[in-house]
Design a protein around this motif. Structure first.
Motif, mmCIF file in Angstrom:
data_model
loop_
_atom_site.group_PDB
_atom_site.id
_atom_site.type_symbol
_atom_site.label_atom_id
_atom_site.label_comp_id
_atom_site.label_asym_id
_atom_site.label_seq_id
_atom_site.Cartn_x
_atom_site.Cartn_y
_atom_site.Cartn_z
ATOM 1 N N GLU A 1 -48.285 -15.884 -19.257
ATOM 2 C CA GLU A 1 -48.996 -14.610 -18.970
ATOM 3 C C GLU A 1 -49.670 -13.873 -19.805
ATOM 4 O OE1 GLU A 1 -50.109 -14.933 -15.325
ATOM 5 O OE2 GLU A 1 -48.842 -16.665 -14.506
ATOM 6 N N LEU A 2 -49.398 -13.623 -20.651
ATOM 7 C CA LEU A 2 -49.439 -12.453 -21.170
ATOM 8 C C LEU A 2 -50.359 -13.829 -22.787
ATOM 9 C CD1 LEU A 2 -45.961 -10.070 -22.679
ATOM 10 C CD2 LEU A 2 -48.240 -9.488 -21.801
ATOM 11 N N TRP A 3 -49.669 -14.715 -22.627
ATOM 12 C CA TRP A 3 -50.495 -15.333 -24.029
ATOM 13 C C TRP A 3 -51.923 -15.527 -23.160
ATOM 14 C CZ3 TRP A 3 -49.736 -17.169 -28.745
ATOM 15 C CH2 TRP A 3 -50.914 -18.449 -28.551
ATOM 16 N N THR A 4 -52.055 -15.931 -22.154
ATOM 17 C CA THR A 4 -53.462 -16.645 -20.872
ATOM 18 C C THR A 4 -54.527 -15.083 -21.436
ATOM 19 O OG1 THR A 4 -52.073 -18.036 -20.197
ATOM 20 C CG2 THR A 4 -54.613 -17.452 -19.010
ATOM 21 N N SER B 1 -53.779 -23.467 -27.089
ATOM 22 C CA SER B 1 -52.895 -24.261 -26.866
ATOM 23 C C SER B 1 -51.681 -23.440 -26.413
ATOM 24 C CB SER B 1 -53.205 -25.115 -27.504
ATOM 25 O OG SER B 1 -52.328 -25.153 -29.427
ATOM 26 N N ASP B 2 -50.726 -24.011 -25.996
ATOM 27 C CA ASP B 2 -49.859 -23.592 -25.437
ATOM 28 C C ASP B 2 -49.242 -22.667 -26.316
ATOM 29 O OD1 ASP B 2 -50.152 -24.601 -22.387
ATOM 30 O OD2 ASP B 2 -47.968 -26.385 -22.792
ATOM 31 N N ASP B 3 -49.141 -23.551 -27.776
ATOM 32 C CA ASP B 3 -49.178 -23.079 -28.474
ATOM 33 C C ASP B 3 -49.605 -22.603 -30.219
ATOM 34 O OD1 ASP B 3 -46.813 -25.053 -28.444
ATOM 35 O OD2 ASP B 3 -47.157 -26.361 -28.363
ATOM 36 N N SER B 4 -50.716 -22.246 -30.102
ATOM 37 C CA SER B 4 -51.753 -21.384 -30.597
ATOM 38 C C SER B 4 -53.152 -21.951 -29.602
ATOM 39 C CB SER B 4 -52.237 -22.048 -31.516
ATOM 40 O OG SER B 4 -52.912 -23.459 -31.701
ATOM 41 N N ILE B 5 -53.596 -19.970 -30.957
ATOM 42 C CA ILE B 5 -54.906 -19.558 -30.220
ATOM 43 C C ILE B 5 -55.855 -19.372 -31.634
ATOM 44 C CG2 ILE B 5 -56.179 -18.135 -29.296
ATOM 45 C CD1 ILE B 5 -53.921 -16.973 -27.515
ATOM 46 N N MET C 1 -59.256 -17.126 -37.499
ATOM 47 C CA MET C 1 -57.480 -16.302 -36.875
ATOM 48 C C MET C 1 -57.279 -17.042 -36.408
ATOM 49 S SD MET C 1 -59.503 -12.665 -34.891
ATOM 50 C CE MET C 1 -60.320 -12.789 -34.026
ATOM 51 N N ARG C 2 -55.542 -17.237 -36.716
ATOM 52 C CA ARG C 2 -55.203 -18.573 -34.916
ATOM 53 C C ARG C 2 -53.851 -17.120 -35.220
ATOM 54 N NH1 ARG C 2 -53.310 -21.675 -39.414
ATOM 55 N NH2 ARG C 2 -50.578 -20.352 -38.991
ATOM 56 N N PHE C 3 -53.334 -17.807 -34.166
ATOM 57 C CA PHE C 3 -52.306 -16.509 -32.874
ATOM 58 C C PHE C 3 -51.182 -18.167 -32.998
ATOM 59 C CE2 PHE C 3 -55.375 -14.085 -32.644
ATOM 60 C CZ PHE C 3 -56.004 -12.761 -32.962
ATOM 61 N N THR C 4 -49.925 -18.141 -33.256
ATOM 62 C CA THR C 4 -48.657 -18.466 -32.259
ATOM 63 C C THR C 4 -48.185 -17.816 -31.883
ATOM 64 O OG1 THR C 4 -47.911 -18.135 -34.192
ATOM 65 C CG2 THR C 4 -49.129 -20.375 -34.786
ATOM 66 N N ARG C 5 -46.998 -17.844 -31.631
ATOM 67 C CA ARG C 5 -45.997 -16.436 -30.596
ATOM 68 C C ARG C 5 -45.564 -15.701 -31.753
ATOM 69 N NH1 ARG C 5 -42.390 -18.704 -26.354
ATOM 70 N NH2 ARG C 5 -41.742 -16.268 -25.154
ATOM 71 N N THR C 6 -45.877 -15.886 -32.856
ATOM 72 C CA THR C 6 -44.672 -15.001 -34.159
ATOM 73 C C THR C 6 -45.438 -15.151 -35.154
ATOM 74 O OG1 THR C 6 -43.658 -17.236 -35.081
ATOM 75 C CG2 THR C 6 -42.288 -16.472 -33.164
ATOM 76 N N GLU C 7 -46.575 -15.533 -34.915
ATOM 77 C CA GLU C 7 -47.665 -15.375 -36.491
ATOM 78 C C GLU C 7 -49.058 -15.125 -36.555
ATOM 79 O OE1 GLU C 7 -46.994 -17.820 -40.402
ATOM 80 O OE2 GLU C 7 -48.491 -18.803 -39.491
#
Length: 114
Positions: free
Chosen positions: A24-27, A53-57, A66-72
């Motif tokens: 939910e937060l990712w979306t 995607s499920d793994d990155s924005i 700029m790229r976001f993953t769950r931790t980076e």
């Protein structure tokens, strides 16, 4: 002993709740980035593109990204730092933390306004 938390009473594990909350937060994070990138792109020759995607924005504007993953969090300028979304709706980039909407606006503005 006290009662079990409501999510356990419904048959959910803590991990399931955490995964659901993160989705939910990712979306929401992706939606905020998309909205603010669109606003900052108005009246410009180029428009920002947000790929999710499920793994990155990935947010792209021209050659910048700029790229976001769950931790980076990483950028086309070579910056890489820690990134997290907190359960109370805040975004943390490195040691800086702010409300998700405020942070998304600031980052969208930064990638588009050079």
């Amino acid at each position: 002993m006290g009662q079990e938390p409501p999510f356990r009473q419904l048959g959910y594990s803590e991990e399931t709740v955490t995964d659901q909350l993160h989705r939910e937060l990712w979306t929401s994070w992706a939606s905020l980035l998309r909205s603010y990138a669109a606003v900052h792109s108005l009246g410009r020759e180029q428009h920002a593109v947000v790929e999710v995607s499920d793994d990155s924005i990935l947010v792209r504007y021209g050659l910048r990204w700029m790229r976001f993953t769950r931790t980076e969090y990483a950028t086309s300028e070579g910056e890489t730092t820690a990134f997290t979304l907190t359960e109370n709706g805040r975004a943390c980039v490195g040691h800086d933390e702010d409300e998700m909407d405020l942070y998304a606006e600031r980052l969208a503005s930064a990638i588009i306004t050079v």
